[in-house]
Design an enzyme around this catalytic site. Structure first.
Site, PDB file in Angstrom:
ATOM      1  CB  SER A  85     105.588  47.655 170.760  1.00 60.52           C
ATOM      2  OG  SER A  85     104.775  47.201 169.705  1.00 60.52           O
TER       3      SER A  85
ATOM      4  CG  HIS B 255     103.696  49.566 174.393  1.00 60.38           C
ATOM      5  ND1 HIS B 255     102.614  50.024 173.666  1.00 60.38           N
ATOM      6  CD2 HIS B 255     104.140  48.458 173.746  1.00 60.38           C
ATOM      7  CE1 HIS B 255     102.414  49.224 172.632  1.00 60.38           C
ATOM      8  NE2 HIS B 255     103.322  48.270 172.674  1.00 60.38           N
TER       9      HIS B 255
END
Length: 200
Positions: A126, A177
């Site tokens: 991610s 993230h």
């Protein structure tokens, strides 16, 4: 730009790096489903475990980018890669795309190591994928002409949704993230030097 209409063979030919990364995701995930002790030990050896990084196991700043914990995890990240990475591979070309993708992933993992507790562990692509959105955001605001308005709106909408979901969902590496995204944005000017008046 983000609609995939290619055949399987054409996709592989046009986007070899994205295809290789997607294959690595799938093959590594399948391998680590083998329920034997050596496989479990290897998985633990490659995961992003802050205490182990502190002891000098610095490969863990890269290897978590290729690991996923369950089918939904690998499926979501791989689909995101297939949808949003091909345009960047075409624009940046192979070497620069690899640099940005892995660079953003490493930046995300370094930030996770520095900010999260010493016993924190994480895996997943991610951070690297959010890095791609960081590059897109840089293009939208500083390399105008590389993306048309409709595709820019798609990227901004997906980015907002992704950031919201980052804080809503549980078991998410929020730092990974955020700093993957920041890393991609920071690395973008290194690989996109001059504005070019073309659309993908």
């Amino acid at each position: 730009m983000f609609t995939r209409t290619e055949s399987f063979q054409t996709f592989i030919r046009l986007y070899p790096i994205v295809s290789i990364i997607a294959a690595i995701h799938a093959l590594i995930w399948l391998f680590f489903q083998i329920p034997i002790a050596p496989v479990v030990i290897l998985f633990n050896l490659l995961s992003g475990y802050n205490a182990a990084i502190a002891d000098g196991e610095y490969w863990r700043l890269l290897t978590p980018v290729f690991l996923h914990i369950h089918f939904g995890h690998v499926l979501f990240n791989t689909i995101s890669l297939i949808l949003f990475a091909p345009a960047l591979e075409k624009i940046l070309k192979k070497a620069k795309f690899i640099f940005v993708y892995l660079g953003a992933g490493i930046i995300a993992n370094i930030a996770t190591y520095l900010i999260e507790p010493i016993d924190y562990a994480h895996i997943g692509a991610s951070g690297a994928i959010f890095g791609l959105f960081g590059v897109y955001l840089f293009m939208i605001y500083f390399r105008k002409g590389m993306m048309d308005r409709s595709n820019s709106q798609i990227i901004l909408s997906i980015l907002v949704i992704g950031l919201i979901m980052t804080f809503v969902n549980s078991n998410i590496n929020v730092i990974g993230h955020l700093f993957g995204f920041i890393g991609g944005f920071i690395l973008a000017p290194l690989v996109i030097k001059k504005p070019k008046n073309y659309f993908y």
